[in-house]
Write an enzyme that holds these catalytic residues in place. Structure first.
Site, PDB file in Angstrom:
ATOM      1  N   ASP A  13       0.813  -1.226   0.000  1.00  0.00           N
ATOM      2  CA  ASP A  13       0.000   0.000   0.000  1.00  0.00           C
ATOM      3  C   ASP A  13       0.843   1.271   0.000  1.00  0.00           C
ATOM      4  O   ASP A  13       0.448   2.295   0.562  1.00  0.00           O
ATOM      5  CB  ASP A  13      -0.966   0.015   1.211  1.00  0.00           C
ATOM      6  CG  ASP A  13      -1.871  -1.181   1.208  1.00  0.00           C
ATOM      7  OD1 ASP A  13      -2.220  -1.664   0.112  1.00  0.00           O
ATOM      8  OD2 ASP A  13      -2.236  -1.645   2.308  1.00  0.00           O
ATOM      9  N   HIS A  41      -4.815  -1.543  -5.644  1.00  0.00           N
ATOM     10  CA  HIS A  41      -3.962  -0.470  -6.167  1.00  0.00           C
ATOM     11  C   HIS A  41      -4.865   0.700  -6.559  1.00  0.00           C
ATOM     12  O   HIS A  41      -5.593   0.622  -7.547  1.00  0.00           O
ATOM     13  CB  HIS A  41      -3.137  -0.966  -7.362  1.00  0.00           C
ATOM     14  CG  HIS A  41      -2.104  -1.982  -6.979  1.00  0.00           C
ATOM     15  ND1 HIS A  41      -1.217  -2.533  -7.864  1.00  0.00           N
ATOM     16  CD2 HIS A  41      -1.800  -2.533  -5.779  1.00  0.00           C
ATOM     17  CE1 HIS A  41      -0.425  -3.381  -7.226  1.00  0.00           C
ATOM     18  NE2 HIS A  41      -0.768  -3.404  -5.964  1.00  0.00           N
TER      19      HIS A  41
HETATM   20  P1  GDP Z   1      -0.819   0.406  -3.524  1.00  0.00           P
HETATM   21  O1  GDP Z   1      -1.464  -0.852  -3.093  1.00  0.00           O
HETATM   22  O2  GDP Z   1       0.659   0.406  -3.307  1.00  0.00           O
HETATM   23  O3  GDP Z   1      -1.176   0.800  -4.929  1.00  0.00           O
HETATM   24  O4  GDP Z   1      -1.394   1.563  -2.568  1.00  0.00           O
HETATM   25  P2  GDP Z   1      -2.931   1.725  -2.090  1.00  0.00           P
HETATM   26  O5  GDP Z   1      -3.726   2.212  -3.230  1.00  0.00           O
HETATM   27  O6  GDP Z   1      -3.407   0.508  -1.385  1.00  0.00           O
HETATM   28  O7  GDP Z   1      -2.779   2.820  -0.957  1.00  0.00           O
HETATM   29  C1  GDP Z   1      -2.309   4.103  -1.227  1.00  0.00           C
HETATM   30  C2  GDP Z   1      -3.395   5.117  -0.824  1.00  0.00           C
HETATM   31  O8  GDP Z   1      -2.841   6.401  -0.739  1.00  0.00           O
HETATM   32  C3  GDP Z   1      -4.504   5.228  -1.848  1.00  0.00           C
HETATM   33  O9  GDP Z   1      -5.695   5.581  -1.186  1.00  0.00           O
HETATM   34  C4  GDP Z   1      -4.037   6.376  -2.740  1.00  0.00           C
HETATM   35  O10 GDP Z   1      -5.105   7.044  -3.399  1.00  0.00           O
HETATM   36  C5  GDP Z   1      -3.396   7.271  -1.735  1.00  0.00           C
HETATM   37  N1  GDP Z   1      -2.239   8.056  -2.207  1.00  0.00           N
HETATM   38  C6  GDP Z   1      -1.256   7.692  -3.067  1.00  0.00           C
HETATM   39  N2  GDP Z   1      -0.306   8.655  -3.127  1.00  0.00           N
HETATM   40  C7  GDP Z   1      -0.718   9.641  -2.309  1.00  0.00           C
HETATM   41  C8  GDP Z   1      -0.151  10.878  -1.915  1.00  0.00           C
HETATM   42  O11 GDP Z   1       0.941  11.263  -2.321  1.00  0.00           O
HETATM   43  N3  GDP Z   1      -0.868  11.622  -1.003  1.00  0.00           N
HETATM   44  C9  GDP Z   1      -2.053  11.221  -0.499  1.00  0.00           C
HETATM   45  N4  GDP Z   1      -2.660  12.003   0.375  1.00  0.00           N
HETATM   46  N5  GDP Z   1      -2.615  10.049  -0.854  1.00  0.00           N
HETATM   47  C10 GDP Z   1      -1.951   9.265  -1.724  1.00  0.00           C
HETATM   48  P1  IMO Z   2      -1.106  -4.180  -2.300  1.00  0.00           P
HETATM   49  O1  IMO Z   2      -0.637  -4.778  -3.591  1.00  0.00           O
HETATM   50  C1  IMO Z   2      -1.221  -4.649   2.037  1.00  0.00           C
HETATM   51  C2  IMO Z   2      -1.134  -8.780   3.491  1.00  0.00           C
HETATM   52  C3  IMO Z   2      -2.300  -9.298   4.312  1.00  0.00           C
HETATM   53  C4  IMO Z   2      -1.591 -10.298   5.190  1.00  0.00           C
HETATM   54  C5  IMO Z   2      -0.540 -10.907   4.257  1.00  0.00           C
HETATM   55  C6  IMO Z   2      -0.964 -12.210   3.588  1.00  0.00           C
HETATM   56  O2  IMO Z   2      -2.346  -3.376  -2.407  1.00  0.00           O
HETATM   57  O3  IMO Z   2       0.028  -3.480  -1.617  1.00  0.00           O
HETATM   58  P2  IMO Z   2      -2.582 -12.787   1.575  1.00  0.00           P
HETATM   59  O4  IMO Z   2      -4.038 -12.482   1.350  1.00  0.00           O
HETATM   60  O5  IMO Z   2      -1.667 -12.209   0.539  1.00  0.00           O
HETATM   61  O6  IMO Z   2      -2.328 -14.252   1.819  1.00  0.00           O
HETATM   62  O7  IMO Z   2      -2.229 -12.055   2.958  1.00  0.00           O
HETATM   63  O8  IMO Z   2      -0.304  -9.918   3.258  1.00  0.00           O
HETATM   64  N1  IMO Z   2      -1.488  -8.229   2.165  1.00  0.00           N
HETATM   65  C7  IMO Z   2      -1.461  -6.924   1.869  1.00  0.00           C
HETATM   66  N2  IMO Z   2      -1.212  -5.848   2.654  1.00  0.00           N
HETATM   67  N3  IMO Z   2      -1.429  -4.486   0.704  1.00  0.00           N
HETATM   68  C8  IMO Z   2      -1.628  -5.544  -0.097  1.00  0.00           C
HETATM   69  O9  IMO Z   2      -1.594  -5.460  -1.428  1.00  0.00           O
HETATM   70  C9  IMO Z   2      -1.714  -6.842   0.482  1.00  0.00           C
HETATM   71  N4  IMO Z   2      -1.895  -8.098  -0.009  1.00  0.00           N
HETATM   72  C10 IMO Z   2      -1.752  -8.930   1.028  1.00  0.00           C
HETATM   73  O10 IMO Z   2      -2.894  -8.258   5.055  1.00  0.00           O
HETATM   74  O11 IMO Z   2      -0.886  -9.632   6.205  1.00  0.00           O
HETATM   75 MG    MG Z   3      -2.941  -1.505  -1.786  1.00  0.00          MG
END
Ligand code: GDP
Ligand code: IMO
Ligand code: MG
Length: 424
Positions: A13, A41
């Site tokens: 994340d 994502h």
């Molecule tokens: P990923 O799984 O690595 O793609 O990340 P996620 O989407 O799960 O989590 C990132 C969160 O932060 C999302 O809600 C994005 O919209 C938000 N986000 C990404 N970059 C920024 C930033 O620079 N500032 C803020 N405030 N939010 C961001």
């Molecule tokens: P993105 O791609 C954050 C975590 C789960 C758990 C461990 C194993 O959005 O960064 P799983 O379902 O993969 O067997 O769970 O990994 N986990 C994530 N945490 N972002 C994710 O994906 C995750 N995908 C799995 O919370 O700790």
């Molecule tokens: Mg994510």
């Protein structure tokens, strides 16, 4: 470019979707190389806001081909839902193809995932996304897996299913669940073939020819290195390898084709699920990070555990991944903090470690912090380095110094253009 891996440098994340969406505007091909729809994502752009689970975040560039690679696991039912969501926003998904070698997440996998989690005793619960990821990769390694290409050959699919299903049903019954029926699974396979069969391809020649043609290729990682099956906090990990070294394998190209590795890293840390997380804050500051950063899971909605930036984890990530650049995200979330901390070492039995140790030790380490002044002004409108307040630049410099990697991007908001590009 031409072949750039974009991977998570923390516990997931970090904002990988956001960075890939930006970079994909100039890419010819975007490949997801591991994981499944446990990913969430988030992409915010002119089409709206999306939480992509299995679809590469390059889907919004009408010129880029998107590939879900051989190293992934695919749940076709969830993929169809995702396709419908993205298509209903007017996005053309014709360029999305799926590797016939990707493993199928079949209905028994999420079921077993949930039952296994429920059966674990306290302390052993992993906190998975319950998307069936672990059981699918376990079957892959044990050679019981069915692959996406199998839905195009229903006789073959049925033959393999007949060997596998009785075993899976025994497992389900032992765990207290209801067994699944072969005819129902066969009907599903038939429906999947009708709905997504045309997208299932041998991606080997497609990716090979793209590399040979010097196309600009992005490899999109899922999760982050701290949940890597080999290098993460085992057993509190996922069942694939988010590490850059695996991206060539999962995408289907030689490691020597890779030219850049971008580590995506938040300006603080978050984690979902169980396992050691030394920088975690259990106080009001942790809650403030969660509130300001809207730190709730994109896939499960769970509140994310929050803490200060971990300089040891980034050093570990930078070395193992071979980062050529950093994308530091969510700087703006720190805008209102008076002071900001960075963890620079882990204290363990009188020593200070500068790397991430194995889990039983990691559970006992105490973070060593240094304190930096906050800037207490908004960075949301910064578009070049010099727009940033001086304390913010100093903080970013320190992150770069700890990682030993130059900063390539600083993100100050979730939207595509809320970004400082240091160099392309
Ligand atoms: P990923 O799984 O690595 O793609 O990340 P996620 O989407 O799960 O989590 C990132 C969160 O932060 C999302 O809600 C994005 O919209 C938000 N986000 C990404 N970059 C920024 C930033 O620079 N500032 C803020 N405030 N939010 C961001
Ligand atoms: P993105 O791609 C954050 C975590 C789960 C758990 C461990 C194993 O959005 O960064 P799983 O379902 O993969 O067997 O769970 O990994 N986990 C994530 N945490 N972002 C994710 O994906 C995750 N995908 C799995 O919370 O700790
Ligand atoms: Mg994510």
């Amino acid at each position: 470019m031409p072949v750039t891996a974009v991977v998570g440098a923390q516990w997931g994340d970090e904002g990988k979707g956001r960075i890939v969406d930006y970079l994909a505007q100039r890419a010819d091909m975007v490949i997801r190389f591991q994981g499944g729809d446990n990913a969430g994502h988030t992409v915010v752009n002119e089409h709206g806001k999306f939480a992509l689970h299995i679809m590469p975040s390059g889907i919004f560039n009408p010129m880029a081909r998107c590939v879900v690679g051989a190293g992934t696991v695919i749940n076709p039912d969830n993929l169809v839902v995702e396709l419908e969501e993205v298509e209903s926003a007017g996005v053309d998904t014709d360029r999305l193809i799926l590797s016939d070698r990707a493993h199928l997440v079949l209905p028994y996998h999420p079921l077993i995932d949930s039952l296994q989690e429920a059966a674990r005793s306290e302390g052993d619960v992993i906190g998975t996304t319950k998307r069936g990821i672990g059981p699918t990769y376990a079957d892959k390694a044990a050679r019981w897996g069915l692959r996406l290409g199998d839905v195009k050959r229903l006789d073959y699919f049925q033959r393999r299913l007949r060997n596998v299903l009785p075993r899976k049903n025994r497992e389900i019954e032992e765990l207290g669940g209801t067994p699944l029926r072969e005819d129902e699974l066969m009907a599903k396979a038939e429906a999947w073939n009708a709905r997504i069969g045309h997208r299932i391809k041998d991606t080997f020649p497609i990716v090979r020819d793209a590399v040979k043609a010097d196309e600009r290729i992005l490899l999109e990682g899922q999760l982050g290195i701290m949940r890597d099956l080999d290098w993460g906090t085992y057993p509190y990990v996922t069942s694939s390898n988010p590490i850059a070294g695996h991206s060539a394998v999962g995408a289907g190209l030689p490691p020597t084709a890779m030219t850049e590795v971008i580590g995506v890293v938040k300006a603080y840390c978050t984690a979902v699920g169980a396992g050691p997380f030394p920088v975690e804050l259990h106080d009001a500051l942790g809650q403030k990070l969660r509130d300001e950063g809207h730190e709730y899971g994109a896939t499960t909605g769970r509140p994310r555990r929050c803490g200060w930036f971990d300089g040891v984890a980034i050093k570990f990530a930078a070395w193992l991944n071979g980062f050529t650049g950093l994308a530091i995200t969510k700087l703006d979330v720190l805008d209102t903090f008076e002071e900001i901390k960075i963890c620079t070492g882990y204290r363990f039995e009188g020593e200070v470690l500068d790397y991430v140790p194995d889990t039983p030790v990691y559970e006992q380490v105490e973070p060593v912090y240094e304190t930096w002044p906050g800037w207490q002004t908004s960075t949301r409108h910064a578009r070049v380095w010099d727009d940033l307040p001086k304390p913010a630049r100093a903080f970013l410099h320190r992150i770069s110094e700890l990682a030993g990697v130059r900063i390539q991007f600083v993100s100050v908001g979730a939207e595509r253009d809320e970004l400082i590009v240091m160099r392309l």
